[in-house]
Scaffold this motif. Structure first.
Motif, mmCIF file in Angstrom:
data_model
loop_
_atom_site.group_PDB
_atom_site.id
_atom_site.type_symbol
_atom_site.label_atom_id
_atom_site.label_comp_id
_atom_site.label_asym_id
_atom_site.label_seq_id
_atom_site.Cartn_x
_atom_site.Cartn_y
_atom_site.Cartn_z
ATOM 1 N N UNK A 1 -8.065 7.703 -6.074
ATOM 2 C CA UNK A 1 -7.120 6.587 -6.081
ATOM 3 C C UNK A 1 -6.369 6.516 -4.757
ATOM 4 N N UNK A 2 -5.896 7.670 -4.271
ATOM 5 C CA UNK A 2 -5.195 7.701 -2.993
ATOM 6 C C UNK A 2 -6.136 7.378 -1.842
ATOM 7 N N UNK A 3 -7.390 7.834 -1.933
ATOM 8 C CA UNK A 3 -8.372 7.546 -0.890
ATOM 9 C C UNK A 3 -8.571 6.041 -0.749
ATOM 10 N N UNK A 4 -8.647 5.320 -1.872
ATOM 11 C CA UNK A 4 -8.782 3.861 -1.829
ATOM 12 C C UNK A 4 -7.617 3.245 -1.045
ATOM 13 N N UNK A 5 -6.402 3.723 -1.318
ATOM 14 C CA UNK A 5 -5.222 3.165 -0.659
ATOM 15 C C UNK A 5 -5.188 3.511 0.829
ATOM 16 N N UNK B 1 0.833 -1.203 0.000
ATOM 17 C CA UNK B 1 0.000 0.000 0.000
ATOM 18 C C UNK B 1 0.868 1.252 0.000
ATOM 19 N N UNK B 2 1.929 1.242 0.798
ATOM 20 C CA UNK B 2 2.857 2.372 0.808
ATOM 21 C C UNK B 2 3.479 2.591 -0.574
ATOM 22 N N UNK B 3 3.865 1.506 -1.234
ATOM 23 C CA UNK B 3 4.500 1.627 -2.551
ATOM 24 C C UNK B 3 3.556 2.282 -3.551
ATOM 25 N N UNK B 4 2.280 1.904 -3.522
ATOM 26 C CA UNK B 4 1.311 2.501 -4.441
ATOM 27 C C UNK B 4 1.064 3.972 -4.108
ATOM 28 N N UNK B 5 1.080 4.319 -2.812
ATOM 29 C CA UNK B 5 0.918 5.719 -2.435
ATOM 30 C C UNK B 5 2.097 6.556 -2.926
ATOM 31 N N UNK B 6 3.290 6.018 -2.805
ATOM 32 C CA UNK B 6 4.467 6.742 -3.289
ATOM 33 C C UNK B 6 4.400 6.923 -4.803
ATOM 34 N N UNK B 7 3.957 5.887 -5.496
ATOM 35 C CA UNK B 7 3.802 5.996 -6.951
ATOM 36 C C UNK B 7 2.777 7.066 -7.301
ATOM 37 N N UNK B 8 1.683 7.108 -6.547
ATOM 38 C CA UNK B 8 0.654 8.121 -6.775
ATOM 39 C C UNK B 8 1.228 9.521 -6.610
ATOM 40 N N UNK B 9 2.051 9.727 -5.574
ATOM 41 C CA UNK B 9 2.654 11.034 -5.336
ATOM 42 C C UNK B 9 3.655 11.394 -6.430
ATOM 43 N N UNK B 10 4.469 10.437 -6.835
ATOM 44 C CA UNK B 10 5.531 10.707 -7.798
ATOM 45 C C UNK B 10 4.993 11.025 -9.184
ATOM 46 N N UNK B 11 3.821 10.502 -9.507
ATOM 47 C CA UNK B 11 3.267 10.733 -10.839
ATOM 48 C C UNK B 11 2.322 11.928 -10.835
#
Length: 257
Positions: free
Chosen positions: A123-127, A104-114
């Motif tokens: 998308x972030x709310x789901x995570x 979950x952390x990895x997907x949040x970081x990807x969301x921030x970086x993109x």
């Protein structure tokens, strides 16, 4: 499931020698959680002591409470602030499912970086909901372990329910008879141990299994309904939507990351 959750901000820090601010107060709920390294924290209130936190720990701070923090070693961390989505006990909560936490952390970081500002916050709310689900699950498990020790017969009741999920005619009366207690006594003692009635517990466990099958398999709704003890896909969809505030098909699309 709270449908009114609003993400105020999410930030992954990268490596830091120290926090920019040694303390702060927030208008929303906050999670501060280490990705690497360790930090200490306490709330600014009489008698508060410093506690340590590392990867796997979520430090939850409610609105309006001042959070003090300091690094104990070089640190990278996740900071999340949101409104809504229930009430949480302030303090540290340790997550045992670190594999799911790390994902979950990895997907949040990807969301921030993109370029998160250009993407839907949904998308972030789901995570973030997944993090809160893990936190809620750990809280329930801790309470269950405590209450099971006080009433081992109710552990037997819960085990029976979990083992017979596929029965769409799972009977409270049959369970009470098997355990040698009256229906009313079973309901009262089970609620004391698990915070819900046996029927509500059965629904919660069935829906948890359904969520796993929706995300991890290609099974049709008919097959999932049968495996989870529902008469047919139509009835399963109605119960799922009522409790999860989204349809099984929409849930499958949203959580298959």
């Amino acid at each position: 499931m709270d449908t009114d959750m609003e993400l105020i901000r999410y930030h992954f820090s990268g490596f830091r020698e120290q926090f920019t601010l040694p303390e702060d107060m927030y208008e929303g709920w906050v999670i501060l959680s280490a990705q690497s390294g360790r930090f200490a924290f306490r709330f600014d209130e009489e008698g508060a002591t410093w506690e340590e936190a590392e990867f796997g720990d979520l430090v939850i701070c409610p609105p309006g409470k001042r959070l003090q923090r300091k690094t104990l070693e070089k640190l990278s961390f996740h900071f999340i602030e949101w409104r809504g989505d229930g009430h949480w006990l302030p303090g540290k909560m340790s997550i045992h499912d670190v594999g799911r936490l790390g994902s979950t952390y990895a997907y949040l970081r990807e969301w921030q970086e993109q370029h998160a500002e250009e993407r839907s916050k949904q998308e972030a709310v789901h995570l973030i909901r997944d993090l809160l689900y893990l936190a809620r699950r750990e809280t329930e498990k801790a309470r269950q372990r405590k209450n099971e020790k006080a009433d081992p017969l109710m552990r037997q009741a819960a085990a029976y329910i979990e083992q017979h999920l596929g029965m769409n005619d799972l009977s409270l009366q049959a369970l009470a008879l098997k355990l040698g207690v009256a229906d009313s006594q079973l309901t009262r003692r089970f609620r004391a141990a698990y915070g819900m009635t046996p029927i509500r517990y059965a629904t919660a466990v069935r829906l948890a299994k359904a969520r796993r099958l929706l995300v991890d398999t290609e099974d049709t709704l008919d097959i999932i309904a049968e495996q989870c003890g529902y008469q047919n896909a139509f009835y399963f969809s109605r119960v799922f939507t009522q409790h999860m505030q989204t349809s099984p098909s929409a849930y499958r699309r949203a959580y298959r990351v």
